[in-house]
Structure formats: structure tokens, C-alpha cells
Motif scaffolding. Structure first.
Motif, short mmCIF file in Angstrom:
data_model
loop_
_atom_site.label_atom_id
_atom_site.label_comp_id
_atom_site.label_asym_id
_atom_site.label_seq_id
_atom_site.Cartn_x
_atom_site.Cartn_y
_atom_site.Cartn_z
N VAL A 254 -2.45 0.18 -4.59
CA VAL A 254 -2.33 -0.97 -4.05
C VAL A 254 -1.86 -2.04 -4.91
N SER A 255 -0.73 -2.95 -4.61
CA SER A 255 -0.40 -4.15 -5.35
C SER A 255 -0.01 -5.36 -4.55
N ALA A 256 0.37 -6.47 -5.27
CA ALA A 256 0.66 -7.50 -4.79
C ALA A 256 2.03 -7.98 -5.74
N ASP A 257 2.78 -8.82 -5.00
CA ASP A 257 3.79 -9.07 -5.63
C ASP A 257 4.02 -10.81 -5.50
N PHE A 258 4.06 -11.41 -6.84
CA PHE A 258 4.05 -12.83 -7.01
C PHE A 258 5.33 -13.24 -7.30
N ASN A 259 6.05 -14.04 -6.74
CA ASN A 259 7.33 -14.51 -6.77
C ASN A 259 7.37 -15.59 -7.97
N MET A 260 7.77 -15.18 -9.00
CA MET A 260 7.83 -16.02 -10.08
C MET A 260 9.12 -17.04 -10.18
N ILE B 67 4.78 0.60 2.16
CA ILE B 67 5.02 -0.24 2.69
C ILE B 67 4.77 -1.37 2.22
N LYS B 68 5.41 -2.61 2.47
CA LYS B 68 4.85 -3.98 1.79
C LYS B 68 4.83 -4.88 3.19
N TYR B 69 3.63 -5.67 2.96
CA TYR B 69 3.55 -6.67 4.10
C TYR B 69 3.89 -7.84 3.72
N SER B 70 4.71 -8.58 4.21
CA SER B 70 5.14 -10.11 3.61
C SER B 70 4.35 -11.00 4.37
N LEU B 71 3.90 -11.84 3.46
CA LEU B 71 3.06 -13.00 3.59
C LEU B 71 3.81 -14.27 3.69
N LYS B 72 5.10 -14.29 3.92
CA LYS B 72 5.96 -15.48 3.72
C LYS B 72 7.03 -15.29 4.90
N TYR C 193 9.77 -1.12 3.70
CA TYR C 193 9.23 0.28 3.22
C TYR C 193 10.30 0.36 1.95
N PHE C 194 9.64 1.27 0.83
CA PHE C 194 10.29 1.63 -0.01
C PHE C 194 9.65 2.89 -0.70
N ILE C 195 10.63 3.53 -1.49
CA ILE C 195 10.46 4.71 -2.32
C ILE C 195 10.66 4.33 -3.80
N LYS C 196 9.76 4.85 -4.66
CA LYS C 196 9.62 4.33 -6.01
C LYS C 196 9.47 5.53 -7.01
N PRO C 197 10.47 6.26 -7.56
CA PRO C 197 10.26 6.97 -8.59
C PRO C 197 9.91 6.41 -9.94
N GLN C 198 9.16 6.83 -10.73
CA GLN C 198 8.57 6.12 -12.07
C GLN C 198 8.03 7.17 -13.03
N PHE C 199 8.23 6.82 -14.09
CA PHE C 199 7.70 7.55 -15.43
C PHE C 199 6.58 6.76 -15.83
N VAL D 29 0.73 -1.19 -0.08
CA VAL D 29 -0.04 -0.12 0.02
C VAL D 29 0.80 1.35 -0.15
N SER D 30 0.69 2.36 -0.75
CA SER D 30 1.66 3.35 -1.06
C SER D 30 0.60 4.52 -1.51
N TYR D 31 1.53 5.75 -1.13
CA TYR D 31 1.07 7.07 -1.36
C TYR D 31 1.74 7.33 -2.85
N LEU D 32 0.86 7.61 -3.83
CA LEU D 32 1.20 7.85 -5.28
C LEU D 32 0.99 9.28 -5.70
N GLY D 33 2.25 9.89 -5.56
CA GLY D 33 2.00 11.27 -6.00
C GLY D 33 2.44 11.57 -7.60
N GLU D 34 1.56 11.98 -8.34
CA GLU D 34 1.44 12.19 -9.76
C GLU D 34 2.31 13.58 -9.75
N MET D 35 3.34 13.71 -10.28
CA MET D 35 4.10 15.00 -10.30
C MET D 35 4.36 15.21 -8.90
#
Length: 193
Positions: free
Chosen positions: A42-48, A188-193, A162-168, A28-34
Motif C-alpha cells: 500500500v502506498s501514496a503518491d505525493f506530487n512534489m 491499481i492507483k486511485y486518484s484523489l484529484k 493500473y500498473f505493472i512494476k518490476p523492481q530489484f 494497492v498492489s500485489y507484490l510477488g517477491e521472486m
């Protein structure tokens, strides 16, 4: 167009269900456009795939670096006052590298759908009457990102990172070719493992 988007959504959703056992974390994160136009993601990470690489130093010690390939579907929204509200679905593929102390970085690329809604839009009918209408645009969107973070489960036994993620983000079609958005994500990411 809607049928194609529904098919892509079904394809991604069915893959997520099939890979549910590989669900690594939820973010779950704050996403500041500009940066200053507030939003949420809100996202989920699947380990492939995951693998370790051991590095030996010239002093005789060694450290193990963990690398993984992640699939991360995400839903989000941002609000630009008096201009537009954006809602998006953006699955991402990410390559993650984590050191023994829990510090990590991820490089990612995504492809998805962005819908914008424009406030205070009016239309005039044939009789000359003015009425309020809902306007907006549909886009195919891509994003390119790098994130930096710290996994607190390594040293402190907390299932949080916790993380910070700049993106275009680049959205098409738009005049003349497409439109770009810079976004800063802090979460922040909440680990399920």
C-alpha cells in the motif's frame, strides 16, 4: 538502531502531513517477491513538482507530455512459505512521465527498512531444553524500479489507473555483503484529484 529508524519514520511522516495537500493517489498492489511469493503493498503518491513539455511533430501537430516528481511512502509484506515473511517500510522518489492518452511510466528509487521473520526456529537453553523462538533479521533496504501503466481518467473518466512494476530490492547487512530480491508488483492507483 531503533532510535534511528523511529527518527526516520517521524521525519517521513511529518513530511507527508506537511505535503498532504499534494496527495495525488493511493495505490494497492500485489507484490510477488521472486514473482510467486505473495505479498501486498500500500502506498501514496505525493506530487512534489509537475511540469508540462510540448512536443511538435513534423506533421504540424503537437502533444503535451506531463512530467512529475513524486514522493511515495509505502508499507508492504511478502510471504515465502517455509522460509520467511518480510515486512517493509520503503519511501520512494519517482519520476513520472504521462502522455496525452494516459499511458505513463515511472522510474523510482527507494530507501527503507525490511524486517524478516523466520518460522519454525528453535533454541536450546543451558539445561538442554528445546523451545520455539521468534527469529528474523533487520535490514536497511533499497529498491530500484520502473513501472508502466495507464491512467483511465484521461479517456474514460474513471479515477483509476493500473500498473505493472518490476523492481530489484537490495538488503544489507547479509552474508557476505547483502541479499537481492526481484519483485513484481501489479496494482491499481486511485486518484484523489
Amino acid at each position: 538502531m531503533k532510535a534511528l529508524l523511529l527518527f526516520i519514520f517521524w521525519l517521513v511522516a511529518s513530511n507527508c502531513v506537511a505535503q498532504f495537500k499534494n496527495l495525488e493517489s493511493i495505490s494497492v498492489s500485489y507484490l510477488g517477491e521472486m514473482i510467486t511469493h505473495p505479498g501486498i503493498k500500500v502506498s501514496a503518491d505525493f506530487n512534489m513538482k509537475e511540469w508540462d513539455k510540448t512536443k511538435n511533430s513534423h506533421r504540424g501537430s503537437s502533444k503535451t507530455i506531463t512530467k512529475s516528481l513524486l514522493f511515495s511512502p509505502a508499507l508492504g509484506s511478502f510471504y515465502h512459505r517455509r522460509y520467511q515473511t518480510g515486512v517493509f517500510f520503503m519511501p520512494e522518489a519517482k519520476l513520472k512521465r504521462k502522455n496525452p492518452k494516459g499511458k505513463f511510466y515511472e522510474i523510482g528509487v527507494g530507501l527503507g527498512y525490511l524486517r524478516t521473520f523466520i518460522p519454525n526456529t528453535y533454541k536450546v537453553n543451558d539445561a538442554g531444553e528445546v523451545s520455539k523462538t521468534l527469529a528474523g533479521h533487520n535490514y536497511f533496504a533499497t529498491n530500484y524500479s520502473i513501472s508502466f501503466g495507464k491512467d483511465l481518467s484521461v479517456k474514460k473518466n474513471l479515477l483509476v489507473a493500473y500498473f505493472i512494476k518490476p523492481q530489484f530490492i537490495y538488503a544489507v547487512p547479509n552474508f557476505p555483503n547483502g541479499t537481492g530480491y526481484f519483485a513484481l508488483e501489479i496494482g491499481i492507483k486511485y486518484s484523489l484529484k
